[in-house]
Design a protein around this motif. Structure first.
Motif, PDB file in Angstrom:
ATOM      1  N   THR A   1       0.829  -1.202   0.000  1.00  0.00           N
ATOM      2  CA  THR A   1       0.000   0.000   0.000  1.00  0.00           C
ATOM      3  C   THR A   1       0.865   1.255   0.000  1.00  0.00           C
ATOM      4  N   VAL A   2       1.916   1.246   0.802  1.00  0.00           N
ATOM      5  CA  VAL A   2       2.821   2.396   0.840  1.00  0.00           C
ATOM      6  C   VAL A   2       3.427   2.624  -0.536  1.00  0.00           C
ATOM      7  N   LEU A   3       3.943   1.567  -1.151  1.00  0.00           N
ATOM      8  CA  LEU A   3       4.585   1.705  -2.466  1.00  0.00           C
ATOM      9  C   LEU A   3       3.602   2.204  -3.516  1.00  0.00           C
ATOM     10  N   GLU A   4       2.364   1.737  -3.460  1.00  0.00           N
ATOM     11  CA  GLU A   4       1.351   2.203  -4.418  1.00  0.00           C
ATOM     12  C   GLU A   4       1.069   3.692  -4.244  1.00  0.00           C
ATOM     13  N   GLN A   5       0.985   4.138  -2.999  1.00  0.00           N
ATOM     14  CA  GLN A   5       0.695   5.551  -2.750  1.00  0.00           C
ATOM     15  C   GLN A   5       1.877   6.451  -3.142  1.00  0.00           C
ATOM     16  N   TRP A   6       3.087   5.928  -3.044  1.00  0.00           N
ATOM     17  CA  TRP A   6       4.276   6.709  -3.379  1.00  0.00           C
ATOM     18  C   TRP A   6       4.570   6.744  -4.877  1.00  0.00           C
ATOM     19  N   ARG A   7       3.925   5.884  -5.653  1.00  0.00           N
ATOM     20  CA  ARG A   7       4.265   5.770  -7.075  1.00  0.00           C
ATOM     21  C   ARG A   7       4.241   7.102  -7.820  1.00  0.00           C
ATOM     22  N   PRO A   8       3.204   7.948  -7.698  1.00  0.00           N
ATOM     23  CA  PRO A   8       3.220   9.222  -8.446  1.00  0.00           C
ATOM     24  C   PRO A   8       4.391  10.129  -8.064  1.00  0.00           C
ATOM     25  N   ALA A   9       4.724  10.188  -6.780  1.00  0.00           N
ATOM     26  CA  ALA A   9       5.861  11.017  -6.353  1.00  0.00           C
ATOM     27  C   ALA A   9       7.157  10.465  -6.934  1.00  0.00           C
ATOM     28  N   MET A  10       7.314   9.145  -6.871  1.00  0.00           N
ATOM     29  CA  MET A  10       8.526   8.520  -7.421  1.00  0.00           C
ATOM     30  C   MET A  10       8.646   8.798  -8.914  1.00  0.00           C
ATOM     31  N   GLU A  11       7.537   8.718  -9.619  1.00  0.00           N
ATOM     32  CA  GLU A  11       7.571   8.972 -11.061  1.00  0.00           C
ATOM     33  C   GLU A  11       7.986  10.411 -11.351  1.00  0.00           C
ATOM     34  N   SER A  12       7.556  11.355 -10.501  1.00  0.00           N
ATOM     35  CA  SER A  12       7.960  12.745 -10.711  1.00  0.00           C
ATOM     36  C   SER A  12       9.464  12.905 -10.473  1.00  0.00           C
ATOM     37  N   TRP A  13      10.021  12.135  -9.517  1.00  0.00           N
ATOM     38  CA  TRP A  13      11.466  12.201  -9.285  1.00  0.00           C
ATOM     39  C   TRP A  13      12.225  11.540 -10.421  1.00  0.00           C
ATOM     40  N   HIS A  14      11.689  10.446 -10.962  1.00  0.00           N
ATOM     41  CA  HIS A  14      12.315   9.794 -12.118  1.00  0.00           C
ATOM     42  C   HIS A  14      12.338  10.753 -13.316  1.00  0.00           C
ATOM     43  N   GLN A  15      11.309  11.565 -13.402  1.00  0.00           N
ATOM     44  CA  GLN A  15      11.218  12.516 -14.513  1.00  0.00           C
ATOM     45  C   GLN A  15      12.398  13.490 -14.504  1.00  0.00           C
ATOM     46  N   LEU A  16      12.906  13.830 -13.327  1.00  0.00           N
ATOM     47  CA  LEU A  16      14.075  14.710 -13.248  1.00  0.00           C
ATOM     48  C   LEU A  16      15.267  14.085 -13.970  1.00  0.00           C
ATOM     49  N   VAL A  17      15.419  12.770 -13.843  1.00  0.00           N
ATOM     50  CA  VAL A  17      16.515  12.076 -14.517  1.00  0.00           C
ATOM     51  C   VAL A  17      16.278  12.068 -16.023  1.00  0.00           C
ATOM     52  N   HIS A  18      15.032  11.817 -16.444  1.00  0.00           N
ATOM     53  CA  HIS A  18      14.709  11.824 -17.868  1.00  0.00           C
ATOM     54  C   HIS A  18      15.022  13.182 -18.493  1.00  0.00           C
ATOM     55  N   VAL A  19      14.619  14.252 -17.826  1.00  0.00           N
ATOM     56  CA  VAL A  19      14.863  15.607 -18.353  1.00  0.00           C
ATOM     57  C   VAL A  19      16.358  15.874 -18.433  1.00  0.00           C
ATOM     58  N   ALA A  20      17.095  15.475 -17.406  1.00  0.00           N
ATOM     59  CA  ALA A  20      18.554  15.666 -17.422  1.00  0.00           C
ATOM     60  C   ALA A  20      19.189  14.892 -18.574  1.00  0.00           C
ATOM     61  N   ALA A  21      18.666  13.693 -18.863  1.00  0.00           N
ATOM     62  CA  ALA A  21      19.180  12.902 -19.987  1.00  0.00           C
ATOM     63  C   ALA A  21      18.883  13.593 -21.311  1.00  0.00           C
ATOM     64  N   GLU A  22      17.652  14.122 -21.441  1.00  0.00           N
ATOM     65  CA  GLU A  22      17.279  14.841 -22.670  1.00  0.00           C
ATOM     66  C   GLU A  22      18.154  16.070 -22.884  1.00  0.00           C
ATOM     67  N   ASN A  23      18.577  16.683 -21.785  1.00  0.00           N
ATOM     68  CA  ASN A  23      19.423  17.882 -21.862  1.00  0.00           C
ATOM     69  C   ASN A  23      20.912  17.552 -21.966  1.00  0.00           C
ATOM     70  N   GLY A  24      21.242  16.263 -21.999  1.00  0.00           N
ATOM     71  CA  GLY A  24      22.636  15.853 -22.119  1.00  0.00           C
ATOM     72  C   GLY A  24      23.456  16.072 -20.857  1.00  0.00           C
ATOM     73  N   GLU A  25      22.767  16.173 -19.689  1.00  0.00           N
ATOM     74  CA  GLU A  25      23.470  16.441 -18.430  1.00  0.00           C
ATOM     75  C   GLU A  25      23.881  15.169 -17.689  1.00  0.00           C
ATOM     76  N   VAL A  26      23.301  14.050 -18.068  1.00  0.00           N
ATOM     77  CA  VAL A  26      23.664  12.780 -17.438  1.00  0.00           C
ATOM     78  C   VAL A  26      24.001  11.767 -18.529  1.00  0.00           C
ATOM     79  N   ALA A  27      24.698  10.723 -18.111  1.00  0.00           N
ATOM     80  CA  ALA A  27      25.113   9.691 -19.050  1.00  0.00           C
ATOM     81  C   ALA A  27      23.899   9.017 -19.685  1.00  0.00           C
ATOM     82  N   GLU A  28      24.060   8.638 -20.933  1.00  0.00           N
ATOM     83  CA  GLU A  28      22.982   7.935 -21.635  1.00  0.00           C
ATOM     84  C   GLU A  28      22.734   6.574 -21.008  1.00  0.00           C
ATOM     85  N   GLY A  29      21.483   6.167 -21.018  1.00  0.00           N
ATOM     86  CA  GLY A  29      21.134   4.824 -20.569  1.00  0.00           C
ATOM     87  C   GLY A  29      21.003   4.651 -19.071  1.00  0.00           C
ATOM     88  N   LEU A  30      21.072   5.736 -18.316  1.00  0.00           N
ATOM     89  CA  LEU A  30      20.900   5.612 -16.864  1.00  0.00           C
ATOM     90  C   LEU A  30      19.471   5.185 -16.548  1.00  0.00           C
TER      91      LEU A  30
END
Length: 195
Positions: free
Chosen positions: A123-152
């Motif tokens: 139940t905890v993990l299900e409730q946290w999923r949207p917040a976690m996805e928003s944090w994952h999005q930070l990595v995706h944006v950084a990858a799109e901007n070429g700020e982090v290594a590809e394939g992370l």
């Protein structure tokens, strides 16, 4: 309130919203004490709400836990991906460190670490999923901007950030210090840097 489709629906404002908040806060208070053995009657008494009302809107302890966790997760840190990878990661890390040191979050982590309540952990993990996805999005944006290594893998990056931030208050009984959070961020920045 409307319990159609198994979900509690509350109109914004008014008595229904106040009852929902009171019940969510009362349940969170039990969690902050490390208690999962509370009953619907216990929550009703602590919330100052009639038992019949609580039973009608939240007929099981699981329903109460979902309500409480929804209330809690709405307070979770959110960082919009408007800055650089370093700015976003540092902002998220410091906000998470403050949040993870709170009594509710420490108690939830302790209950989960005990492994005796798998349905609670799920139940905890299900409730946290949207917040976690928003944090994952930070990595995706950084990858799109070429700020982090590809394939992370964004999940690996965020889990690497979360584990010490959650573990320190749980095991060491203290929040992670500012310099510790900055050192962790520096380590992650080095490890994720685009080559």
């Amino acid at each position: 309130m409307d319990t159609a489709n198994g979900r509690v629906r509350v109109r914004a404002g008014g008595r229904s919203e106040k009852v929902r908040q009171a019940v969510g806060e009362a349940t969170l208070a039990f969690l902050a004490e490390g208690r999962l053995t509370f009953s619907v009657v216990d929550v009703a008494a602590r919330a100052g709400v009639g038992r019949r009302t609580v039973y009608r809107w939240w007929p099981t302890r699981h329903d109460l836990l979902v309500e409480a966790l929804r209330t809690h997760v709405r307070r979770a840190p959110v960082v919009d991906a408007v800055g650089s990878w370093e700015e976003n990661l540092r902002a998220l890390a410091h906000r998470l460190a403050e949040f993870a040191a709170g009594p509710v979050e420490v108690a939830i982590a302790a209950i989960m670490a005990g492994g005796q309540h798998p349905e609670f952990n799920q139940t905890v993990l299900e409730q946290w999923r949207p917040a976690m996805e928003s944090w994952h999005q930070l990595v995706h944006v950084a990858a799109e901007n070429g700020e982090v290594a590809e394939g992370l893998d964004p999940r690996t990056v965020i889990d690497t950030l979360l584990v010490p931030i959650v573990f320190t208050p749980l095991a060491m009984r203290r929040p992670m210090g500012t310099s510790e959070v900055d050192a962790l961020v520096d380590l992650l920045l080095t490890g994720t840097r685009a080559r």
